[in-house]
Scaffold this active site. Structure first.
Site, mmCIF file in Angstrom:
data_model
loop_
_atom_site.group_PDB
_atom_site.id
_atom_site.type_symbol
_atom_site.label_atom_id
_atom_site.label_comp_id
_atom_site.label_asym_id
_atom_site.label_seq_id
_atom_site.Cartn_x
_atom_site.Cartn_y
_atom_site.Cartn_z
ATOM 1 N N ASP A 98 0.864 -1.176 0.000
ATOM 2 C CA ASP A 98 0.000 0.000 0.000
ATOM 3 C C ASP A 98 0.903 1.230 0.000
ATOM 4 O O ASP A 98 1.811 1.340 0.827
ATOM 5 C CB ASP A 98 -0.869 -0.017 1.268
ATOM 6 C CG ASP A 98 -2.259 0.509 1.011
ATOM 7 O OD1 ASP A 98 -2.374 1.621 0.465
ATOM 8 O OD2 ASP A 98 -3.236 -0.177 1.365
ATOM 9 N N ASP A 194 -3.037 4.645 -2.244
ATOM 10 C CA ASP A 194 -4.042 5.246 -1.379
ATOM 11 C C ASP A 194 -4.439 6.646 -1.860
ATOM 12 O O ASP A 194 -3.565 7.476 -2.140
ATOM 13 C CB ASP A 194 -3.428 5.340 0.028
ATOM 14 C CG ASP A 194 -4.445 5.659 1.101
ATOM 15 O OD1 ASP A 194 -5.332 4.830 1.332
ATOM 16 O OD2 ASP A 194 -4.337 6.737 1.717
ATOM 17 N N GLU A 236 -6.511 4.160 -5.801
ATOM 18 C CA GLU A 236 -7.803 4.347 -5.140
ATOM 19 C C GLU A 236 -8.343 5.712 -5.548
ATOM 20 O O GLU A 236 -7.775 6.740 -5.197
ATOM 21 C CB GLU A 236 -7.633 4.288 -3.618
ATOM 22 C CG GLU A 236 -8.973 4.378 -2.896
ATOM 23 C CD GLU A 236 -8.870 4.826 -1.434
ATOM 24 O OE1 GLU A 236 -9.825 4.603 -0.691
ATOM 25 O OE2 GLU A 236 -7.841 5.434 -1.057
ATOM 26 N N HIS A 308 -11.132 -2.805 3.238
ATOM 27 C CA HIS A 308 -11.072 -2.482 4.671
ATOM 28 C C HIS A 308 -11.866 -1.227 5.028
ATOM 29 O O HIS A 308 -11.938 -0.875 6.196
ATOM 30 C CB HIS A 308 -9.610 -2.313 5.071
ATOM 31 C CG HIS A 308 -8.969 -1.142 4.363
ATOM 32 N ND1 HIS A 308 -8.768 -1.116 2.997
ATOM 33 C CD2 HIS A 308 -8.553 0.053 4.824
ATOM 34 C CE1 HIS A 308 -8.231 0.037 2.652
ATOM 35 N NE2 HIS A 308 -8.094 0.769 3.737
ATOM 36 N N ASP A 309 -12.383 -0.526 4.044
ATOM 37 C CA ASP A 309 -13.171 0.690 4.302
ATOM 38 C C ASP A 309 -14.668 0.452 4.114
ATOM 39 O O ASP A 309 -15.460 1.372 4.330
ATOM 40 C CB ASP A 309 -12.757 1.808 3.332
ATOM 41 C CG ASP A 309 -11.322 2.251 3.531
ATOM 42 O OD1 ASP A 309 -10.833 2.199 4.672
ATOM 43 O OD2 ASP A 309 -10.689 2.664 2.534
HETATM 44 C C1 GLC Z 1 -7.918 5.485 2.074
HETATM 45 C C2 GLC Z 1 -7.771 4.231 2.881
HETATM 46 C C3 GLC Z 1 -8.398 4.460 4.218
HETATM 47 C C4 GLC Z 1 -7.648 5.586 4.908
HETATM 48 C C5 GLC Z 1 -7.609 6.833 4.018
HETATM 49 C C6 GLC Z 1 -6.573 7.790 4.525
HETATM 50 O O1 GLC Z 1 -9.226 5.794 1.789
HETATM 51 O O2 GLC Z 1 -8.302 3.143 2.198
HETATM 52 O O3 GLC Z 1 -8.399 3.314 5.015
HETATM 53 O O4 GLC Z 1 -8.263 5.896 6.110
HETATM 54 O O5 GLC Z 1 -7.261 6.542 2.704
HETATM 55 O O6 GLC Z 1 -5.300 7.263 4.324
#
Ligand code: GLC
Length: 536
Positions: A98, A194, A236, A308-309
């Protein structure tokens, strides 16, 4: 399209804190992952996306990094990481890390320096202003925090402890590129990036996502780093549409392999986003997923229900009670037969469900607590109980309860006390159980992976055309995947009732289904029934 190894891959996401603990401290670790590689091999995946394991104060469970080139002692050390890469390779499994570079932790040495004085060499690594504007943090409250040391505000799109890096600064770009290459040289298989759509921001114009500098920055990053390696990169990107997705993933533009788009994941959000969920409009779901199948032409798709979100898909759009097994398999079939690289989130393959803790205090997630402060305490948009309904349905801790390995003490996750409570249903829903029963959800995932990677239909599944059928049917999701060699029909009942199947077809073969006695021609579908046929 030129073929790439990751076109055919199936990725498994590990949230390390919750996967497998080997030290008894209640937190999963790298040695735990190594222990479970054979299990993942049995499932059949060939890539692991590892959520962050870097050194971190863990305000956001590792998405707040204080040293990009160190492993947090909670998870192990660099030797463990090298061993994971090596043991993975032995089994044909690559490790995708990540990459969290929109922001660091406030404990990162760059930020500690940056806040010392206005003329510190690291000052411009971050975004400092005399006056805040009205941008809000994703985790609640203002996106600006005052620092009395230098009498300025710093910008943080997420928690206060996650200051945003200043990507306009070329020195920051160089630092990050160097770090990326350092990891690539250790032999990893790529990066999940991310909130990468935020790095091109123009803060003074209040542009955060999809900023004007985004694509040039990615092209430069590609050129300086991963473009020189044969790796998978997935960004993402919450605000993408198929056109934007082509900007990222058209191979000729040299940016990323693919992105995660979230259009389908926001369909049941209400006026206050995820905290006020509404019913899913099924026709809209079919339309959105189909749009991504057909409109993203010069680029590559990713396929996912979970991470995970996000809450657990079987609880969200399936039925986690009576038809848990049927609906989990149905959701797997519908997704994995589409075009794109599928991602499985830990526990999805055994049908893990959402959890409901008694009190707010039992939740760990920084987003839940930050949003509670904002929405319930400060602005009073929702009452405590209303917000908790949102948490039960959509909160991120639904996905983060420890992995359920067996029905023993703490589900075989740890010898100690888990950092986040287990879902009490581990007595029934666990890996050991799933492996023992040949009709478990696990084996449907295994079959789907085999079909994609190693079957007469592989090419059709990976590269074939997609066509939606029964567009207006309120209950059934049906589509065709085809190429010159095969025509596959996928049908799924998205409801907990028996529904008519208004479709003429002539099947040659039943490839996979989630009921025992599926027939070659069905005029009805049982609750959550899903079938893959080969047509004549
Ligand atoms: C992304 C991650 C999340 C995190 C955020 C800030 O959305 O998937 O888990 O809290 O970024 O890094």
């Amino acid at each position: 399209m030129k073929k790439k190894w990751w076109h055919k891959s199936v990725v498994y996401q590990i949230y390390p804190k919750s996967f497998k603990d080997t030290t008894g401290n209640g937190i999963g670790d790298l040695k735990g992952i190594i222990k479970k590689l054979d299990y993942l091999k049995t499932l059949g995946i060939d890539v692991i996306w590892l959520s962050p394991v870097y050194q971190s104060p863990m305000e956001d469970n590792g998405y707040d990094i204080s040293d990009y080139q160190a492993i947090d002692p909670l998870f192990g050390d660099l030797d463990d990481m090298d061993l994971l890469i090596e043991e993975g390779n032995k089994r044909g499994i690559k490790i995708v890390m990540d990459l969290v570079v929109n922001h660091t932790s406030k404990e990162h040495k760059w930020f500690k320096e940056s806040r010392k004085s206005k003329d510190n060499p690291y000052r411009d690594y971050y975004i400092w202003r005399d006056e805040p504007n009205d941008l809000r943090s994703t985790f609640g409250g203002s996106a600006w925090t005052y620092d009395d040391k230098t009498n300025q505000y710093y910008f943080h799109n997420f928690a206060k402890g996650q200051p945003d890096l200043n990507w306009e600064n070329p020195v920051v770009q160089d630092e990050i590129h160097r770090m990326i290459n350092w990891w690539l040289d250790r032999g990893i298989g790529g990066f999940r990036m991310d909130v990468i759509d935020l790095i091109g921001k123009e803060i003074d114009k209040k542009i955060v996502g999809n900023g004007p500098r985004l694509h040039p920055l990615l092209q430069e990053m590609n050129k300086q780093t991963f473009g020189n390696y044969d790796v998978l990169t997935v960004g993402e990107t919450w605000g993408a549409n198929p056109h934007i997705a082509e900007l990222y993933s058209d191979p000729e533009r040299n940016e990323l392999s693919m992105i995660f788009q979230f259009e389908h994941m926001m369909l049941d959000w209400g006026p206050l986003g995820k905290w006020t969920p509404k019913d899913l409009d099924f026709i809209q779901l079919k339309n959105v997923l189909s749009k991504w199948q057909t409109e993203l032409k010069r680029g590559w798709n990713s396929l996912f229900w979970n991470n995970h979100d996000l809450p657990r898909i079987v609880s969200r759009w399936g039925d986690d009670k009576v038809y848990r097994v049927e609906s989990a398999k149905m959701l797997a079939i519908i997704l994995h037969m589409m075009k794109g690289t599928p991602y499985i989130y830990q526990g999805e393959e055994i049908g893990m469900t959402n959890v409901k803790f008694d009190s707010l205090e039992e939740y760990n997630d920084v987003e839940i607590h930050g949003s509670y402060q904002d929405i319930v305490v400060e602005n009073k948009y929702l009452k405590h109980n209303e917000f908790m309904q949102g948490v039960y349905q959509m909160g991120r801790d639904n996905a983060r309860t420890p992995m359920q390995w067996n029905d023993g003490k703490e589900a075989g996750f740890t010898e100690g006390t888990p950092w986040l409570k287990l879902n009490p249903n581990y007595k029934e829903i666990n890996v050991e159980n799933a492996l023992e029963r040949n009709n478990s959800i696990f084996y449907t995932y295994q079959s789907l992976i085999q079909l994609r990677k190693n079957s007469p239909y592989s090419d059709t599944i990976v590269y074939g055309e997609y066509k939606l059928l029964l567009n207006d049917d309120e209950n059934v999701f049906a589509y065709i995947r085809s190429d010159e060699n095969h025509e596959l029909l996928v049908i799924a009942n998205f409801t907990n009732e028996e529904v008519p199947l208004n479709l003429e077809y002539e099947a040659k073969k039943i490839i996979l289904s989630n009921y025992k006695d599926t027939s070659f021609k069905q005029s009805l579908l049982r609750p959550y029934e899903a079938i893959i046929y080969e047509l004549k």
